[in-house]
Design a protein around this motif. Structure first.
Motif, PDB file in Angstrom:
ATOM      1  N   SER A   4      34.393  10.501  12.798  1.00 44.51           N
ATOM      2  CA  SER A   4      32.992  10.129  12.640  1.00 44.51           C
ATOM      3  C   SER A   4      32.501  10.565  11.262  1.00 44.51           C
ATOM      4  N   GLU A   5      31.362  10.012  10.884  1.00 51.31           N
ATOM      5  CA  GLU A   5      30.835  10.213   9.531  1.00 51.31           C
ATOM      6  C   GLU A   5      30.719  11.699   9.160  1.00 51.31           C
ATOM      7  N   ASP A   6      30.239  12.513  10.098  1.00 57.27           N
ATOM      8  CA  ASP A   6      30.010  13.923   9.737  1.00 57.27           C
ATOM      9  C   ASP A   6      31.321  14.702   9.618  1.00 57.27           C
ATOM     10  N   GLN A   7      32.416  14.076  10.026  1.00 57.77           N
ATOM     11  CA  GLN A   7      33.705  14.734   9.862  1.00 57.77           C
ATOM     12  C   GLN A   7      34.369  14.298   8.563  1.00 57.77           C
ATOM     13  N   LYS A   8      33.726  13.397   7.860  1.00 54.57           N
ATOM     14  CA  LYS A   8      34.357  12.827   6.683  1.00 54.57           C
ATOM     15  C   LYS A   8      34.265  13.799   5.515  1.00 54.57           C
ATOM     16  N   PHE A   9      35.380  13.953   4.859  1.00 54.75           N
ATOM     17  CA  PHE A   9      35.414  14.871   3.733  1.00 54.75           C
ATOM     18  C   PHE A   9      34.836  14.223   2.490  1.00 54.75           C
ATOM     19  N   SER A  10      34.096  14.992   1.728  1.00 56.95           N
ATOM     20  CA  SER A  10      33.722  14.499   0.411  1.00 56.95           C
ATOM     21  C   SER A  10      33.816  15.649  -0.585  1.00 56.95           C
ATOM     22  N   LEU A  11      34.532  15.397  -1.650  1.00 59.13           N
ATOM     23  CA  LEU A  11      34.710  16.426  -2.675  1.00 59.13           C
ATOM     24  C   LEU A  11      33.354  16.851  -3.219  1.00 59.13           C
ATOM     25  N   GLN A  12      32.455  15.862  -3.346  1.00 64.56           N
ATOM     26  CA  GLN A  12      31.116  16.147  -3.866  1.00 64.56           C
ATOM     27  C   GLN A  12      30.418  17.220  -3.019  1.00 64.56           C
ATOM     28  N   GLU A  13      30.561  17.058  -1.712  1.00 65.84           N
ATOM     29  CA  GLU A  13      29.908  17.991  -0.791  1.00 65.84           C
ATOM     30  C   GLU A  13      30.453  19.415  -0.987  1.00 65.84           C
ATOM     31  N   VAL A  14      31.766  19.517  -1.124  1.00 62.63           N
ATOM     32  CA  VAL A  14      32.373  20.830  -1.320  1.00 62.63           C
ATOM     33  C   VAL A  14      31.930  21.414  -2.661  1.00 62.63           C
ATOM     34  N   THR A 171      46.728   8.661  -2.301  1.00 69.15           N
ATOM     35  CA  THR A 171      46.032   8.835  -1.020  1.00 69.15           C
ATOM     36  C   THR A 171      45.126  10.061  -1.076  1.00 69.15           C
ATOM     37  N   PHE A 172      45.628  11.100  -1.650  1.00 63.11           N
ATOM     38  CA  PHE A 172      44.877  12.333  -1.807  1.00 63.11           C
ATOM     39  C   PHE A 172      43.550  12.064  -2.512  1.00 63.11           C
ATOM     40  N   PHE A 173      43.657  11.353  -3.608  1.00 60.13           N
ATOM     41  CA  PHE A 173      42.461  11.045  -4.402  1.00 60.13           C
ATOM     42  C   PHE A 173      41.497  10.169  -3.600  1.00 60.13           C
ATOM     43  N   GLU A 174      42.049   9.257  -2.806  1.00 61.25           N
ATOM     44  CA  GLU A 174      41.185   8.383  -2.001  1.00 61.25           C
ATOM     45  C   GLU A 174      40.394   9.186  -0.975  1.00 61.25           C
ATOM     46  N   VAL A 175      41.098  10.125  -0.320  1.00 63.91           N
ATOM     47  CA  VAL A 175      40.422  10.908   0.725  1.00 63.91           C
ATOM     48  C   VAL A 175      39.300  11.762   0.150  1.00 63.91           C
ATOM     49  N   MET A 176      39.369  12.049  -1.125  1.00 66.61           N
ATOM     50  CA  MET A 176      38.314  12.862  -1.727  1.00 66.61           C
ATOM     51  C   MET A 176      36.982  12.121  -1.789  1.00 66.61           C
ATOM     52  N   ASN A 177      37.029  10.785  -1.625  1.00 66.55           N
ATOM     53  CA  ASN A 177      35.794  10.004  -1.546  1.00 66.55           C
ATOM     54  C   ASN A 177      34.908  10.089  -2.786  1.00 66.55           C
TER      55      ASN A 177
END
Ligand code: 1Q0
Length: 215
Positions: A4-14, A171-177
């Protein structure tokens, strides 16, 4: 696959949480520090169950710290500095060997602090990597230079095996969003000095109080 959306990782958030970690006088806010780790654990969980033993340990350390931050002495657990002072002043830390305080805030945070050094080294390698770089090798190098020195053989072995199934750089870079690879590299360049500063301030504080080898 992210859930779900709130489980989605974002590098920006970190990145944002590590930005908010430091107070004006360079104290490290525990709440933001822990939030930074929560974000990283989200990322780790999205990589699959092979990393479960790592994320479980990180979550249990986060939970220990949160229970202090919400407990009756919460006011002393606002920053890493206030936590260290409070626990040392009140003899709440097992300094030489495990005793009556096996889960002090100080020793618990030290484990995450050591992992932050791994993160710093790993992200720097990712940032300067080329398209054909192997994430597993970058990760293993960073680990061997940092955390591995504090882990027994069994854990080093298990970690080494988990690294082998890390997804590739793309893939790694993609997951960083964050967007295309150039933007990921730029974001990493932005994130690293912040992570380094938080790491260094904590390292200096722990060194000053002789806390770097807490059992
Ligand atoms: C991306 C791959 C992730 C690889 C993580 C490298 C760390 C390996 C660590 C292996 C830990 C094994 C579990 C048990 C360890 C404990 O024995 C140990 C000591 O604690 P204690 O109580 O026994 O004395 N615990 C630790 O050393 C703490 C380890 C915490 C590791 C937290 C890792 C969180 C990872 C996040 C993924 C970050 C991805 C970065 C890319 C995203 C870009 C921002």
């Amino acid at each position: 696959m992210a859930g779900s959306e709130d489980q989605k990782f974002s590098l920006q958030e970190v990145l944002d949480t590590f930005k908010l970690c430091l107070s004006e006088n360079k104290e490290v806010y525990l709440e933001q520090y822990v939030a930074g780790w929560r974000g990283l654990v989200k990322f780790l969980n999205s990589l699959g169950s092979v990393f479960g033993f790592i994320s479980k340990d990180a979550v249990s350390k986060i939970q220990i710290l949160v229970s202090y931050m919400k407990g009756e002495n919460a006011s002393h657990y606002a920053t890493v500095q206030s936590m260290v002072k409070y626990e040392l002043d009140n003899n709440l830390v097992d300094v030489n060997k495990k005793g009556s305080h096996p889960e002090s805030g100080c020793r618990t945070l030290l484990r995450l602090h050591r992992a932050l050094r791994w993160l710093e080294l790993f992200l720097d390698r990712l940032r300067t990597s080329t398209e054909d770089s192997k994430t597993s090798a970058l990760c293993a190098e960073a680990y061997n230079e940092s955390l591995a020195q504090h882990h027994p053989w069994m854990i080093r072995k298990a970690a080494g095996m988990a690294f082998l199934v890390l997804p590739g750089r793309q893939t790694f870079f993609e997951v960083m969003n964050v967007g295309p690879p150039e933007q990921v590299v730029a974001k990493l360049g932005e994130a690293l000095p912040l992570i380094s500063e938080v790491y260094q301030i904590t390292e200096d504080l722990y060194a000053q109080h002789n806390l770097l080898d807490l059992p």
